[in-house]
Design an enzyme around this catalytic site. Structure first.
Site, PDB file in Angstrom:
ATOM      1  N   GLY A  11      38.156  63.807  59.422  1.00 49.60           N
ATOM      2  CA  GLY A  11      36.710  64.588  60.045  1.00 49.60           C
ATOM      3  C   GLY A  11      36.493  64.965  59.021  1.00 49.60           C
ATOM      4  CG  ASP A 127      39.066  70.750  64.965  1.00 48.30           C
ATOM      5  OD1 ASP A 127      37.660  71.311  65.119  1.00 48.30           O
ATOM      6  OD2 ASP A 127      39.127  69.353  65.345  1.00 48.30           O
ATOM      7  NE  ARG A 154      24.831  87.666  74.107  1.00 46.35           N
ATOM      8  CZ  ARG A 154      25.600  88.549  75.176  1.00 46.35           C
ATOM      9  NH1 ARG A 154      25.015  89.007  76.180  1.00 46.35           N
ATOM     10  NH2 ARG A 154      27.187  87.979  75.155  1.00 46.35           N
ATOM     11  CG  HIS A 215      22.807  87.292  80.760  1.00 47.90           C
ATOM     12  ND1 HIS A 215      23.623  86.652  79.849  1.00 47.90           N
ATOM     13  CD2 HIS A 215      21.830  88.533  80.907  1.00 47.90           C
ATOM     14  CE1 HIS A 215      23.580  88.332  78.789  1.00 47.90           C
ATOM     15  NE2 HIS A 215      22.729  89.197  79.395  1.00 47.90           N
ATOM     16  CD  GLU A 222      35.855  68.791  70.465  1.00 48.18           C
ATOM     17  OE1 GLU A 222      35.236  67.842  70.494  1.00 48.18           O
ATOM     18  OE2 GLU A 222      37.172  69.270  68.774  1.00 48.18           O
TER      19      GLU A 222
HETATM   20  P1  ADP Z   1      42.141  64.468  59.947  1.00 48.59           P
HETATM   21  O1  ADP Z   1      42.500  64.000  59.001  1.00 48.59           O
HETATM   22  O2  ADP Z   1      40.756  65.298  60.388  1.00 48.59           O
HETATM   23  O3  ADP Z   1      43.110  64.503  61.603  1.00 48.59           O
HETATM   24  P2  ADP Z   1      41.974  61.312  61.167  1.00 48.59           P
HETATM   25  O4  ADP Z   1      43.230  62.165  62.406  1.00 48.59           O
HETATM   26  O5  ADP Z   1      41.503  60.592  61.842  1.00 48.59           O
HETATM   27  O6  ADP Z   1      41.536  62.913  60.306  1.00 48.59           O
HETATM   28  O7  ADP Z   1      42.882  61.320  59.982  1.00 48.59           O
HETATM   29  C1  ADP Z   1      42.131  60.643  58.519  1.00 48.59           C
HETATM   30  C2  ADP Z   1      42.810  59.500  58.117  1.00 48.59           C
HETATM   31  O8  ADP Z   1      44.084  59.883  57.595  1.00 48.59           O
HETATM   32  C3  ADP Z   1      43.119  58.188  59.111  1.00 48.59           C
HETATM   33  O9  ADP Z   1      42.076  57.560  59.231  1.00 48.59           O
HETATM   34  C4  ADP Z   1      44.544  57.961  58.000  1.00 48.59           C
HETATM   35  O10 ADP Z   1      43.865  57.131  57.514  1.00 48.59           O
HETATM   36  C5  ADP Z   1      45.255  58.591  57.935  1.00 48.59           C
HETATM   37  N1  ADP Z   1      46.108  58.720  58.809  1.00 48.59           N
HETATM   38  C6  ADP Z   1      45.909  59.528  60.072  1.00 48.59           C
HETATM   39  N2  ADP Z   1      46.962  59.666  60.482  1.00 48.59           N
HETATM   40  C7  ADP Z   1      48.042  59.194  59.541  1.00 48.59           C
HETATM   41  C8  ADP Z   1      49.603  57.921  59.752  1.00 48.59           C
HETATM   42  N3  ADP Z   1      49.921  58.483  61.020  1.00 48.59           N
HETATM   43  N4  ADP Z   1      49.933  57.660  58.898  1.00 48.59           N
HETATM   44  C9  ADP Z   1      49.462  57.593  57.553  1.00 48.59           C
HETATM   45  N5  ADP Z   1      48.090  57.605  57.519  1.00 48.59           N
HETATM   46  C10 ADP Z   1      47.402  58.503  58.645  1.00 48.59           C
END
Ligand code: ADP
Length: 319
Positions: A11, A127, A154, A215, A222
């Site tokens: 993200g 996050d 608010r 209010h 989420e």
């Molecule tokens: P964030 O980094 O924000 O937590 P994601 O969980 O979507 O977002 O992970 C981003 C990217 O990192 C994934 O699209 C993938 O390319 C890589 N990634 C996530 N999990 C793994 C994993 N277990 N092993 C290898 N690469 C991973």
């Protein structure tokens, strides 16, 4: 080291550009070349690289998002794909990598370092859900966005005698909700870390309304509940009009706050310092104002993000 790569993954978060800029300019000052990887691990595997100069990162410090792009690339979970990606980097003369992203991206970085390729992770996510660090790049900006929106709600809530149920982001981490709740002095905050009971919440809002409160604002992390249904329930219960607002991806965008720019700049420069001193497989964290680094494997496998319990308690006692 002669040449490093930098990528953003997962993200996006405000401040990622500031981090890239710091990586680029620090690396160049060491006499290294820098390439930017387009669209995270997808671009890494495809060899989608661009040469970065001092000028390539001009006018980016104040821009949200990430100019390198980011992508979800689940194929990176396949060991063969990761080996191919490391091979692509070697073929392009890249001998170290900085990854800016969330815990998913850290997993990718961990595997790359396990293949013997120097790699440093920087926490980039709104996050604030990464273990070991007090703050992630993007959290402060997202919090300010959430607070600004709740302040606006608010105003209209108090004018119209309304109840507002506001969903904020955070995924499985309540930090954004908790900090927004304290900042905005809301009536209730619902987060995954603390068990909450719908009936109790409803009863307490009803009591406040019966006692003459004009209010009420509830902040909900989420994935906790259907905020639209919650608004309907509260309207039926109290007789006050109730509205749900889902802030959604608005919280992901916008110009990074000064706090995030400083954090991102410090962390970006620090990542290069670590590579220069021969470190690999480390992730950067902020601890009581100082930058520290942890083993990325330990960070993922055995460290836990600490919930802001005292701040949560404060939200409850003051709200
Ligand atoms: P964030 O980094 O924000 O937590 P994601 O969980 O979507 O977002 O992970 C981003 C990217 O990192 C994934 O699209 C993938 O390319 C890589 N990634 C996530 N999990 C793994 C994993 N277990 N092993 C290898 N690469 C991973």
């Amino acid at each position: 080291i002669k040449k490093i790569g930098v990528l953003t993954s997962g993200g996006d978060a405000p401040g990622m550009n500031a981090a890239i800029r710091a990586v680029v300019r620090t690396a160049l000052s060491y006499g290294w070349e820098v390439v930017g990887v387009i669209d995270g691990y997808a671009g890494l595997h495809a060899g989608n690289f661009i040469q970065l100069t001092r000028r390539s990162v001009s006018d980016l410090l104040n821009r949200g998002g990430t100019f390198l792009g980011t992508a979800r690339f689940p194929q990176f979970k396949d060991p063969k794909v990761r080996e191919e990606a490391v091979e692509v980097m070697k073929q392009n003369g890249i001998d170290a990598l900085v990854v800016i992203g969330g815990d998913g991206s850290y997993m990718g970085a961990k595997f790359i370092s396990e293949l013997g390729f120097p790699c440093i992770g920087l926490p980039g996510t709104i996050d604030n859900d990464i273990a070991g660090t007090d703050a992630t790049i993007g959290f402060d900006t997202a919090l300010n966005t959430a607070v600004e929106a709740i302040d606006k709600l608010r105003d209209t809530c108090s004018s119209h005698k309304r109840i507002s149920v506001v969903e904020v982001m955070g995924h499985h981490c309540g930090d954004l909700a908790v900090c927004a709740a304290v900042s905005c002095g809301v009536e209730a905050v619902l987060v995954p870390e603390v068990k909450w009971d719908k009936d109790e919440i409803y009863a307490s809002i009803k009591r406040s309304v019966d006692a003459g409160k004009r209010h009420a604002i509830l902040v909900v992390c989420e994935l906790q509940t259907d905020v639209h249904q919650m608004a309907k329930d509260l309207e039926a219960l109290t007789g006050l009009e109730a509205r749900a607002t889902v802030q959604g991806h608005i919280q992901r965008g916008g110009t990074p706050s000064a706090v995030d720019r400083v954090l991102a700049s410090r962390m970006g420069a620090y990542a290069c310092e670590l590579l220069k001193s021969g470190e690999s497989g480390r992730c950067v964290a902020l601890k009581r104002g100082e930058l520290v680094h942890y083993d990325i494997i330990e960070c993922i496998n055995s460290m836990k993000h600490r919930f802001m319990k005292t701040t949560y308690d404060l939200a409850c006692s003051l709200g």
